[in-house]
Design a protein around this motif. Structure first.
Motif, PDB file in Angstrom:
ATOM      1  N   LEU A 121       0.772  -1.076  -0.087  1.00 56.57           N
ATOM      2  CA  LEU A 121       0.038   0.011   0.008  1.00 56.57           C
ATOM      3  C   LEU A 121       0.795   1.287   0.074  1.00 56.57           C
ATOM      4  CD1 LEU A 121      -2.822  -0.818   2.558  1.00 56.57           C
ATOM      5  CD2 LEU A 121      -2.853  -1.162   0.223  1.00 56.57           C
ATOM      6  N   ALA A 122       2.135   1.210   0.516  1.00 53.94           N
ATOM      7  CA  ALA A 122       2.831   2.546   0.842  1.00 53.94           C
ATOM      8  C   ALA A 122       3.525   3.000  -0.708  1.00 53.94           C
ATOM      9  CB  ALA A 122       4.015   2.339   1.660  1.00 53.94           C
ATOM     10  N   PRO A 123       3.163   3.967  -0.984  1.00 54.41           N
ATOM     11  CA  PRO A 123       3.646   4.674  -2.302  1.00 54.41           C
ATOM     12  C   PRO A 123       5.205   4.467  -2.115  1.00 54.41           C
ATOM     13  CG  PRO A 123       2.266   6.246  -1.199  1.00 54.41           C
ATOM     14  CD  PRO A 123       2.438   5.145  -0.242  1.00 54.41           C
TER      15      PRO A 123
ATOM     16  N   ASN B 137      16.180   4.678  -0.165  1.00 58.86           N
ATOM     17  CA  ASN B 137      16.825   3.677  -0.215  1.00 58.86           C
ATOM     18  C   ASN B 137      16.314   2.224   0.029  1.00 58.86           C
ATOM     19  OD1 ASN B 137      18.790   5.578  -1.070  1.00 58.86           O
ATOM     20  ND2 ASN B 137      19.582   5.887   0.906  1.00 58.86           N
ATOM     21  N   GLY B 138      14.950   2.147  -0.078  1.00 60.98           N
ATOM     22  CA  GLY B 138      14.277   0.741   0.158  1.00 60.98           C
ATOM     23  C   GLY B 138      13.794   0.761   1.502  1.00 60.98           C
TER      24      GLY B 138
END
Length: 157
Positions: free
Chosen positions: A141-143, A149-150
């Motif tokens: 869900l998180a854009p 950096n991941g």
């Protein structure tokens, strides 16, 4: 003369068929559109109603997102209305709507909302049951704009 007219007609037809993208681009330019120019001092002098009218322009949120002072000025105007005991219900509603629109369209909140809505059926049919499922759901869900950096920026929430 007829030959020249025929050549021009055939060339115009060939160009229009061969370069539809070019014509689409050319014909979709709005020559009357001018970029929105708004400063923090301008916003401080405007009412919430005037700011809401400006928010009808697609440029409004781009301008607000690019200027933290302007965003603060818009939020200050909204807060003034929301904290005003003499403001009508309609004025408070308009202020709340403007506040919400600015929040959604100038932050990754809009992307998050779209992601949640697009995954709503999947979440309802297979709800997360443990920490691994919840972590996978958050990653889904998180854009991408919330990651550095991941790594998910918790402060973005």
């Amino acid at each position: 003369m007829k030959r020249l007219l025929g050549i021009i007609l055939i060339t115009a037809l060939a160009l229009s068929v061969a370069s539809c993208d070019f014509l689409d681009t050319l014909l979709s330019v709005n020559i009357f559109d001018s970029p929105l120019k708004l400063t923090a001092s301008d916003a401080s002098d405007m009412s919430v109603s005037e700011l809401s009218d400006l928010a009808d322009s697609p440029d409004f949120f781009d301008v607000v997102a690019g200027d933290q002072d302007l965003e603060d000025a818009v939020f200050d105007q909204v807060d003034d209305v929301l904290n005003d005991a003499g403001a009508t219900v309609a004025e408070k509603q308009q202020a709340a709507i403007l506040w919400t629109e600015v929040l959604i369209y100038t932050t990754p909140a809009g992307e998050l909302i779209n992601n949640v809505i697009s995954q709503l059926d999947a979440i309802a049919n297979d709800p997360p049951v443990d920490e691994a499922d919840i972590a996978a759901l958050i990653e889904l869900l998180a854009p991408d704009s919330l990651y550095t950096n991941g790594v998910l920026k918790e402060s973005a929430f």
